[in-house]
Scaffold this motif. Structure first.
Motif, PDB file in Angstrom:
ATOM      1  N   GLY A  85       0.341-100.881 -19.484  1.00 34.13           N
ATOM      2  CA  GLY A  85       1.610-100.261 -19.834  1.00 34.13           C
ATOM      3  C   GLY A  85       1.958 -99.122 -18.898  1.00 34.13           C
ATOM      4  O   GLY A  85       1.532 -99.087 -17.738  1.00 34.13           O
ATOM      5  N   ASN A 141       6.338-109.447 -15.561  1.00 32.11           N
ATOM      6  CA  ASN A 141       5.818-108.081 -15.684  1.00 32.11           C
ATOM      7  C   ASN A 141       5.949-107.358 -14.342  1.00 32.11           C
ATOM      8  O   ASN A 141       4.969-106.925 -13.735  1.00 32.11           O
ATOM      9  N   THR A 146       0.818-107.699 -13.324  1.00 30.89           N
ATOM     10  CA  THR A 146       1.765-106.609 -13.112  1.00 30.89           C
ATOM     11  C   THR A 146       2.075-106.478 -11.624  1.00 30.89           C
ATOM     12  O   THR A 146       1.189-106.581 -10.777  1.00 30.89           O
ATOM     13  N   ASN A 172      11.514-102.548 -16.460  1.00 31.65           N
ATOM     14  CA  ASN A 172      11.106-103.928 -16.183  1.00 31.65           C
ATOM     15  C   ASN A 172      12.244-104.713 -15.521  1.00 31.65           C
ATOM     16  O   ASN A 172      13.319-104.865 -16.088  1.00 31.65           O
ATOM     17  N   THR A 222       8.821 -99.135 -21.061  1.00 34.23           N
ATOM     18  CA  THR A 222       8.252-100.399 -20.589  1.00 34.23           C
ATOM     19  C   THR A 222       9.320-101.481 -20.475  1.00 34.23           C
ATOM     20  O   THR A 222       9.218-102.374 -19.630  1.00 34.23           O
ATOM     21  N   GLU A 223      10.332-101.419 -21.327  1.00 32.38           N
ATOM     22  CA  GLU A 223      11.437-102.369 -21.244  1.00 32.38           C
ATOM     23  C   GLU A 223      12.465-101.923 -20.195  1.00 32.38           C
ATOM     24  O   GLU A 223      12.999-102.734 -19.440  1.00 32.38           O
ATOM     25  N   TYR A 281       8.148-104.375 -11.954  1.00 37.38           N
ATOM     26  CA  TYR A 281       8.753-103.074 -12.256  1.00 37.38           C
ATOM     27  C   TYR A 281       9.403-102.425 -11.036  1.00 37.38           C
ATOM     28  O   TYR A 281       8.958-102.596  -9.901  1.00 37.38           O
ATOM     29  N   TYR A 292       2.721-102.269 -23.273  1.00 34.39           N
ATOM     30  CA  TYR A 292       3.637-103.395 -23.210  1.00 34.39           C
ATOM     31  C   TYR A 292       3.817-104.023 -24.588  1.00 34.39           C
ATOM     32  O   TYR A 292       2.928-103.958 -25.447  1.00 34.39           O
ATOM     33  N   ASP A 293       4.965-104.640 -24.776  1.00 31.27           N
ATOM     34  CA  ASP A 293       5.263-105.422 -25.977  1.00 31.27           C
ATOM     35  C   ASP A 293       5.208-104.607 -27.261  1.00 31.27           C
ATOM     36  O   ASP A 293       4.983-105.157 -28.347  1.00 31.27           O
TER      37      ASP A 293
END
Length: 616
Positions: free
Chosen positions: A564, A275, A512, A493, A489-490, A277, A580-581
């Motif tokens: 997120g 997680n 995070t 990352n 979020t993807e 970024y 997230y997810d």
């Protein structure tokens, strides 16, 4: 007679070019603001066009067609640049990007790969006009009928158009979200606002910027005895910055084939932060170098290497040098690219190795391949170690650069048919080659005896697959990979791996983190205190909660927290949450207090850096 004259006047270039501008405004809206009101785009866009057209009527009252064509070309080029830039970065380009014009020749392959042929249709009318303008009999079309009534109409239209443009800017000037500003102001008004705006951030007194103040804003709670404190004391530090590497390629198979088998083995044996970024801006790769080595945020508009390259930056190379380390950075491109020569002075690297050192062997994109980078660097690191002093080395990989069409001789991953001839497929093959090259580097470090006495940090510099650049088929491939829609979020990352041989625990840590956290995390492992050193990151081996302000790739005011990503609208209240997810958004995922703290952190970083002296 009066109505006849007015009717003749309205058949002239003013109205014709207005209709052309309506079409081009609609095209820009279709590409960038697809969910925005079409009428709003026209209502804010046409008045700014009319301001220019009215000036033409006044300044060039006779043969004005050539001037109309020139202004049309200027406006069209602005729209074209905005569309092209948005397709990769997801932001509205402004005059600030002119600083990067000299970088375009280096990355022309990436630029041309974004150039969809249908974008060029925006220039069709200009080509036709230029051909017609060469014929003398068409030039009279631009000749003015000088009548008092038309002058009165032009004056009235100018006043009204200017008032509408100024009002649209004034009403929306306080929004932090640049996309919303451009959407509501109109693109041309937004571009003008970016140039003439005198709004500047009120800077904080440097004496008020303390590690305690930053810790309070981040709500950090550092333990009295941090975990892993000094467990890598005196060891070499090797940081690998991987070009465009996103987290999804790790621990991932495509039809049974591992994309990154080398990295997959590392994350089974060492610390892995899934997680994690990016926090880069206009400078992309060079911004990542800046953030990681300073633990400061990127500048508000430009690239860090250009905006901050002349400053004496407090940094990881300088801190480690104070503790007896040699420092060096390795990149197979020319050191002048992205003003790195000045950036490396600002950061305090003792040595840099660029294209002059690596040569032109085995070229991939605009430098020697990753294999050459790692092979020659490993030999040089061995020489540095023989001085008896530990070293800090940062390596910048480049072979997986956009548009990812690596040479056939480097392809090692057989794509399934559905991935062939797609950006996603090319990306996967490039990342597989990146992984292979890292394996060769690790093998050589083990053979020359450096591996057991080094800490290896691996992270991605920035995203590789922007949502805005993907076709519907490519978005479908990403949905297949993730099992959900490909969102911010993807996209934001990236991976972080901390391989510290000798530390026996192997952990996949869920907290995070961001690139700004690497410096303090390394300092903890080396047993170096940053208590009196201003930095905005945190040791993520010991902090399980985080707040990461974002700029550039996400609109200003965006931030990442433990739940997120938050992106503001006109303000916080109409913002959008991306959990997230692929979870369902919940208003409790973020708070306005977090939003304000994130903005304050950016302000403190900007203020601190702005007061730094220039380097020698």
């Amino acid at each position: 007679m009066k109505s006849l004259r007015l009717g003749v006047w309205f058949s002239k270039p003013f109205i014709f070019f207005t209709l052309l501008m309506v079409i081009k405004i609609c095209l820009a809206r279709f590409v960038i603001f697809d969910s925005a009101s079409l009428w709003l785009q026209i209502a804010t866009g046409i008045p700014s066009v009319w301001v220019l057209f009215c000036l033409i009527e006044w300044i060039a009252p006779r043969r004005k067609l050539g001037v109309y064509i020139a202004v049309n070309l200027l406006i069209t080029t602005i729209f074209f640049a905005v569309i092209m830039y948005y397709k990769y970065f997801g932001v509205i380009v402004t005059y600030h990007a002119l600083q990067q014009v000299n970088q375009v020749t280096e990355v022309k392959g990436s630029v041309f790969s974004l150039l969809h042929p249908y974008f060029l249709f925006i220039y069709t009318d200009i080509v036709v006009f230029l051909l017609l303008y060469m014929n003398r009999k068409y030039r009279s079309w631009g000749k003015s009928i000088a009548v008092r009534e038309s002058n009165v109409l032009i004056s009235a239209l100018f006043v009204v158009s200017l008032a509408v443009s100024v009002t649209s800017v004034w009403v929306h000037r306080d929004s932090l979200n640049e996309l919303k500003q451009a959407e509501n102001m109109g693109i041309l008004n937004y571009e003008a606002y970016a140039i003439i705006s005198s709004r500047s951030e009120v800077l904080e007194d440097p004496s008020n910027i303390t590690t305690e103040a930053i810790a309070t804003l981040k709500e950090m709670e550092s333990p009295e005895v941090p975990l892993y404190w000094g467990e890598a004391q005196g060891k070499n530090v090797i940081i690998l910055q991987l070009e465009a590497t996103q987290n999804f390629v790790l621990d991932r198979k495509i039809d049974g084939q591992e994309i990154t088998p080398v990295l997959n083995q590392l994350i089974k044996e060492h610390f892995y932060f899934p997680n994690f970024y990016q926090q880069v801006g206009q400078g992309n790769t060079s911004d990542a170098e800046f953030v990681v080595n300073t633990s400061f945020y990127i500048p508000q508009h430009g690239a860090a290497a250009q905006d901050y390259g002349d400053l004496a930056l407090p940094s990881m190379p300088k801190v480690l040098e104070e503790h007896g380390y040699q420092t060096a950075t390795f990149h197979t491109n020319n050191v002048q690219f992205w003003n790195r020569k000045e950036l490396y002075k600002a950061l305090g690297f003792q040595h840099y190795y660029d294209a002059e050192f690596f040569g032109n062997d085995d070229m991939v994109f605009f430098g020697s391949s990753d294999e050459v980078l790692y092979d020659k660097t490993a030999d040089e690191l061995l020489k540095l170690s023989q001085t008896g002093k530990p070293f800090y080395a940062q390596l910048i990989s480049m072979s997986s650069h956009h548009p990812f069409n690596i040479p056939e001789r480097k392809v090692r991953f057989q794509l399934p048919e559905r991935y062939e001839d797609t950006l996603v497929g090319d990306y996967i093959q490039a990342q597989n080659y990146t992984d292979y090259s890292i394996g060769l580097f690790i093998d050589k470090l083990k053979k020359n005896g450096l591996w057991d006495n080094s800490v290896l940090i691996i992270y991605g510099d920035h995203l590789g697959l922007p949502i805005y650049s993907l076709s519907e088929h490519e978005k479908g491939l990403m949905k297949e990979i993730y099992g959900r829609e490909y969102q911010f979020t993807e996209m934001m990352n990236i991976p972080l791996i901390v391989a510290a041989p000798g530390i026996t625990e192997q952990k996949r840590l869920p907290q995070t983190g961001g690139q700004i956290d690497i410096f303090p995390t390394v300092a903890n492992l080396l047993g170096i205190s940053l208590q009196d050193h201003i930095h905005f990151g945190q040791d993520i081996l010991n902090n399980t909660s985080n707040l990461l302000p974002q700029r550039y790739y996400l609109p200003s005011g965006s931030f990442i927290n433990d739940k997120g990503i938050f992106v503001p609208g006109l303000n916080y209240k109409d913002g959008v949450r991306y959990p997230y997810d692929g979870a369902i958004p919940n208003e409790t995922d973020t708070t306005e207090e977090e939003y304000n703290r994130a903005l304050e952190l950016l302000k403190l970083s900007d203020s601190y850096v702005s007061h730094l002296p220039k380097h020698d």
